[in-house]
Design an enzyme around this catalytic site. Structure first.
Site, PDB file in Angstrom:
ATOM      1  N   SER A 139      71.235  35.149 -73.837  1.00 34.44           N
ATOM      2  CA  SER A 139      71.537  34.759 -75.208  1.00 34.44           C
ATOM      3  C   SER A 139      72.777  35.525 -75.654  1.00 34.44           C
ATOM      4  CB  SER A 139      70.329  35.030 -76.112  1.00 34.44           C
ATOM      5  OG  SER A 139      70.574  34.608 -77.433  1.00 34.44           O
ATOM      6  N   TYR A 153      77.742  28.309 -82.531  1.00 35.73           N
ATOM      7  CA  TYR A 153      77.391  29.130 -81.371  1.00 35.73           C
ATOM      8  C   TYR A 153      76.038  29.796 -81.626  1.00 35.73           C
ATOM      9  CZ  TYR A 153      77.842  32.735 -77.737  1.00 35.73           C
ATOM     10  OH  TYR A 153      77.643  33.554 -76.649  1.00 35.73           O
ATOM     11  N   LYS A 157      72.304  29.453 -79.675  1.00 40.40           N
ATOM     12  CA  LYS A 157      71.550  30.593 -79.148  1.00 40.40           C
ATOM     13  C   LYS A 157      70.200  30.738 -79.841  1.00 40.40           C
ATOM     14  CE  LYS A 157      74.528  31.936 -76.062  1.00 40.40           C
ATOM     15  NZ  LYS A 157      74.214  31.794 -74.620  1.00 40.40           N
TER      16      LYS A 157
END
Length: 285
Positions: A139, A153, A157
């Protein structure tokens, strides 16, 4: 915790041609393990030829589910089993949330979420049949919280971590372990290769402020330090469900957690007042 594995193991690592993925693969090979190294473009030349008999390179786009299934099958056919699966492949797109086109937003999720999902689905039948294995999901610090210009982004994650927490509980019955790794800053090309959105003028002042903050500089670490931590993780008989890599991300994780807990506590009366169990509507007279 074991200091060394009992016998050589087989790794399947995505994004293995560079950065953290390459460091993970190299560390595994140096200790005598076997590695199926997958990336969009990768050859034996990416690795020391001393390990040629223990490395299988696979050109792979993780967003292609059928190709992922074939790649994992090739690894099992070559080495006979899988022991450690590292979902490291990822991309980063920078921009304010409002600026993302549909294509840009979907592309971020295709790699960071769906790519990892396809690898897990391909590997799990083999790991279940062995009643063993360890899936490691790479991650990010962005999985701890959202920050300006990293919204999509972080979304990818956060989604990866939510999926992985559920997967860990599902896979545990088959002796398969799952760990989410959240690295801090390392000298890779993640930032130099990232895509950027077309900027909207109203966000100019915020971008200028961020630029001033980033101009203060940052000190990242060598990927080899993350690889050393990875070896300790996979050698553990009782690996953690989550692992932070780096002092900065460690401190940030606690800061964010404390801030969230303080807000939840301050709104506790409202939260508790919003729940009062009653019979199902069709049972109410």
């Amino acid at each position: 915790m074991r200091t060394t594995p009992a016998a050589p193991r087989t790794w399947f690592i995505t994004g293995a041609s560079r950065g953290l993925g390459h460091a993970f693969a190299t560390a595994a090979l140096e200790r005598g393990d076997q590695v199926a190294a997958a990336a969009r473009s990768i050859t034996q030349d990416h690795f020391d030829q001393r390990h040629a008999d223990r490395i299988l390179t696979l050109n792979l786009d993780v967003t292609d589910r059928a190709a992922v299934m074939a790649a994992v099958s090739s690894a099992v056919e070559r080495f006979g089993r899988l022991d450690i699966v590292v979902n490291n492949a990822g991309t980063m797109s920078s921009g304010m949330v409002e600026e993302f086109t549909e294509a840009e937003a979907r592309s971020q999720l295709e790699v960071n979420l769906f790519g990892a999902l396809w690898v897990c689905q391909a590997a799990l039948p083999h790991l279940r049949s062995q009643n063993s294995g360890h899936i490691v999901q790479i991650s990010s610090i962005a999985g701890l919280g959202g920050f300006p210009t990293t919204g999509m982004y972080s979304a990818s994650k956060f989604a990866l971590e939510g999926m992985s927490e559920a997967l860990a509980m599902e896979a545990a019955a088959f002796g398969v372990k799952v760990t989410i790794v959240q690295p801090g800053g390392y000298w890779t090309d993640l930032y130099t290769s990232m895509a950027s959105t077309a900027p909207l003028e109203p966000y100019g002042p915020l971008r200028e402020e961020l630029a001033r903050q980033w101009a203060e500089g940052s000190v990242d670490s060598k990927p080899e330090l993350a690889a050393a931590a990875m070896l300790k993780l996979v050698d553990s008989d009782n690996p953690p469900p989550r692992l932070l890599l780096g002092s900065m991300v460690y401190d940030l994780a606690f800061d964010i957690s404390r801030q969230r807990m303080a807000v939840w506590e301050s709104w506790e009366p409202v939260s508790r007042a919003a729940e009062h169990a009653v019979p199902a509507p069709e049972q109410i007279a």
